[in-house]
Write a protein that holds these residues in place. Structure first.
Motif, mmCIF file in Angstrom:
data_model
loop_
_atom_site.group_PDB
_atom_site.id
_atom_site.type_symbol
_atom_site.label_atom_id
_atom_site.label_comp_id
_atom_site.label_asym_id
_atom_site.label_seq_id
_atom_site.Cartn_x
_atom_site.Cartn_y
_atom_site.Cartn_z
ATOM 1 N N LYS A 34 0.847 -1.184 0.000
ATOM 2 C CA LYS A 34 0.000 0.000 0.000
ATOM 3 C C LYS A 34 0.885 1.237 0.000
ATOM 4 C CE LYS A 34 -3.761 2.262 2.394
ATOM 5 N NZ LYS A 34 -4.688 2.232 3.509
ATOM 6 N N VAL A 35 0.642 2.131 -0.970
ATOM 7 C CA VAL A 35 1.368 3.404 -1.005
ATOM 8 C C VAL A 35 0.737 4.310 0.052
ATOM 9 C CG1 VAL A 35 1.938 5.436 -2.371
ATOM 10 C CG2 VAL A 35 1.951 3.173 -3.438
ATOM 11 N N LEU A 36 1.545 4.772 0.985
ATOM 12 C CA LEU A 36 1.054 5.576 2.104
ATOM 13 C C LEU A 36 1.266 7.076 1.892
ATOM 14 C CD1 LEU A 36 2.470 3.262 4.888
ATOM 15 C CD2 LEU A 36 0.158 3.255 3.928
ATOM 16 N N ALA A 37 2.315 7.440 1.173
ATOM 17 C CA ALA A 37 2.603 8.861 0.926
ATOM 18 C C ALA A 37 3.668 8.970 -0.155
ATOM 19 C CB ALA A 37 3.091 9.535 2.206
ATOM 20 N N SER A 38 3.673 10.096 -0.850
ATOM 21 C CA SER A 38 4.741 10.369 -1.816
ATOM 22 C C SER A 38 4.944 11.875 -1.913
ATOM 23 C CB SER A 38 4.410 9.769 -3.187
ATOM 24 O OG SER A 38 3.254 10.358 -3.718
ATOM 25 N N SER A 39 6.174 12.262 -2.254
ATOM 26 C CA SER A 39 6.491 13.678 -2.366
ATOM 27 C C SER A 39 7.814 13.836 -3.114
ATOM 28 C CB SER A 39 6.580 14.317 -0.976
ATOM 29 O OG SER A 39 6.606 15.719 -1.082
ATOM 30 N N LYS A 40 8.191 15.078 -3.371
ATOM 31 C CA LYS A 40 9.429 15.389 -4.084
ATOM 32 C C LYS A 40 10.232 16.387 -3.253
ATOM 33 C CE LYS A 40 10.626 15.800 -8.839
ATOM 34 N NZ LYS A 40 10.130 15.992 -10.179
ATOM 35 N N PHE A 41 11.564 16.230 -3.266
ATOM 36 C CA PHE A 41 12.451 17.075 -2.469
ATOM 37 C C PHE A 41 13.674 17.454 -3.300
ATOM 38 C CE2 PHE A 41 10.187 14.109 0.187
ATOM 39 C CZ PHE A 41 9.648 14.921 1.166
ATOM 40 N N SER A 42 14.328 18.547 -2.913
ATOM 41 C CA SER A 42 15.558 18.937 -3.603
ATOM 42 C C SER A 42 16.703 18.046 -3.106
ATOM 43 C CB SER A 42 15.880 20.418 -3.362
ATOM 44 O OG SER A 42 16.141 20.656 -2.004
ATOM 45 N N ASN A 43 17.630 17.767 -3.994
ATOM 46 C CA ASN A 43 18.774 16.918 -3.658
ATOM 47 C C ASN A 43 19.881 17.795 -3.068
ATOM 48 O OD1 ASN A 43 20.534 14.820 -3.432
ATOM 49 N ND2 ASN A 43 20.623 14.325 -5.608
ATOM 50 N N THR A 44 19.561 18.392 -1.908
ATOM 51 C CA THR A 44 20.458 19.289 -1.182
ATOM 52 C C THR A 44 20.346 18.982 0.305
ATOM 53 O OG1 THR A 44 18.734 20.953 -0.862
ATOM 54 C CG2 THR A 44 20.082 21.139 -2.877
ATOM 55 N N PRO A 45 21.278 19.449 1.121
ATOM 56 C CA PRO A 45 21.155 19.220 2.565
ATOM 57 C C PRO A 45 19.829 19.713 3.153
ATOM 58 C CG PRO A 45 23.387 19.912 2.058
ATOM 59 C CD PRO A 45 22.580 20.048 0.785
ATOM 60 N N GLY A 47 17.004 19.913 1.529
ATOM 61 C CA GLY A 47 16.009 18.969 1.038
ATOM 62 C C GLY A 47 16.031 17.670 1.828
ATOM 63 N N PHE A 48 17.224 17.224 2.252
ATOM 64 C CA PHE A 48 17.336 16.015 3.061
ATOM 65 C C PHE A 48 16.635 16.208 4.411
ATOM 66 C CE2 PHE A 48 21.770 15.313 0.982
ATOM 67 C CZ PHE A 48 21.166 15.057 -0.240
ATOM 68 N N GLU A 49 16.829 17.389 5.010
ATOM 69 C CA GLU A 49 16.175 17.673 6.300
ATOM 70 C C GLU A 49 14.649 17.684 6.149
ATOM 71 O OE1 GLU A 49 17.444 17.726 9.252
ATOM 72 O OE2 GLU A 49 19.582 17.886 8.785
ATOM 73 N N LYS A 50 14.158 18.301 5.068
ATOM 74 C CA LYS A 50 12.707 18.307 4.821
ATOM 75 C C LYS A 50 12.199 16.893 4.603
ATOM 76 C CE LYS A 50 12.552 22.968 2.964
ATOM 77 N NZ LYS A 50 12.446 23.808 1.778
ATOM 78 N N TYR A 51 12.956 16.083 3.867
ATOM 79 C CA TYR A 51 12.583 14.687 3.639
ATOM 80 C C TYR A 51 12.529 13.928 4.961
ATOM 81 C CZ TYR A 51 13.122 9.771 2.536
ATOM 82 O OH TYR A 51 12.979 8.416 2.505
ATOM 83 N N TRP A 52 13.518 14.136 5.823
ATOM 84 C CA TRP A 52 13.564 13.435 7.105
ATOM 85 C C TRP A 52 12.338 13.789 7.954
ATOM 86 C CZ3 TRP A 52 15.639 9.340 9.038
ATOM 87 C CH2 TRP A 52 15.625 9.132 10.412
ATOM 88 N N SER A 53 12.007 15.073 8.030
ATOM 89 C CA SER A 53 10.823 15.499 8.798
ATOM 90 C C SER A 53 9.551 14.895 8.215
ATOM 91 C CB SER A 53 10.703 17.017 8.815
ATOM 92 O OG SER A 53 11.791 17.583 9.486
ATOM 93 N N TRP A 54 9.417 14.941 6.897
ATOM 94 C CA TRP A 54 8.257 14.378 6.206
ATOM 95 C C TRP A 54 8.138 12.881 6.487
ATOM 96 C CZ3 TRP A 54 8.367 10.743 2.167
ATOM 97 C CH2 TRP A 54 7.174 10.552 1.493
ATOM 98 N N SER A 55 9.247 12.151 6.350
ATOM 99 C CA SER A 55 9.204 10.699 6.546
ATOM 100 C C SER A 55 8.861 10.341 7.995
ATOM 101 C CB SER A 55 10.518 10.042 6.132
ATOM 102 O OG SER A 55 11.587 10.409 6.978
ATOM 103 N N GLN A 56 9.432 11.059 8.955
ATOM 104 C CA GLN A 56 9.155 10.755 10.362
ATOM 105 C C GLN A 56 7.695 11.056 10.713
ATOM 106 O OE1 GLN A 56 11.595 9.026 12.206
ATOM 107 N NE2 GLN A 56 12.170 9.038 10.040
#
Length: 115
Positions: A34-45, A47-56
């Motif tokens: 089951k796909v629970l969520a998806s999003s796009k982020f910049s490949n920069t530090p 963007g990594f922090e935003k991805y980490w917050s989003w994933s958590q």
């Protein structure tokens, strides 16, 4: 609110030079994903922090002890994100593109599972 339990959860990333797409999937057993969520982020530090917050945030909505962060080896573009996640002490899996494609074929999927 009751949390949904999954046998395994995977956070897949499709990485390009300037950005990456991310997808969180839950595995319920018997080839039921089951796909629970998806999003796009910049490949920069940042963007990594935003991805980490989003994933958590999204992982906090579900019960699962076996969580993997998966990405394909894409030249050098995946390396900084892989090290960022490694520093967070999570399970990071970097697969060769041919291995990912063969796995998907073996599981009976004709295309990647990005929402």
């Amino acid at each position: 609110m009751k949390k949904h339990s999954y046998i395994q959860m995977g956070l897949g990333m499709d990485i390009a030079k300037s950005d990456f797409s991310a997808c969180i999937m839950g595995f319920e057993g018997k080839k039921k994903y089951k796909v629970l969520a998806s999003s796009k982020f910049s490949n920069t530090p940042s963007g990594f922090e935003k991805y980490w917050s989003w994933s958590q945030k999204h992982l906090g909505k579900h019960d699962c002890e076996d969580i993997e962060y998966l990405m394909e080896a894409t030249g050098v573009y995946h390396e900084n994100l892989a090290w960022f996640l490694y520093d967070k002490s999570v399970k990071v899996v970097v697969a060769l593109p041919s291995q990912a494609k063969d796995f998907m074929k073996g599981e009976g999927f004709g295309v990647k599972l990005i929402k």
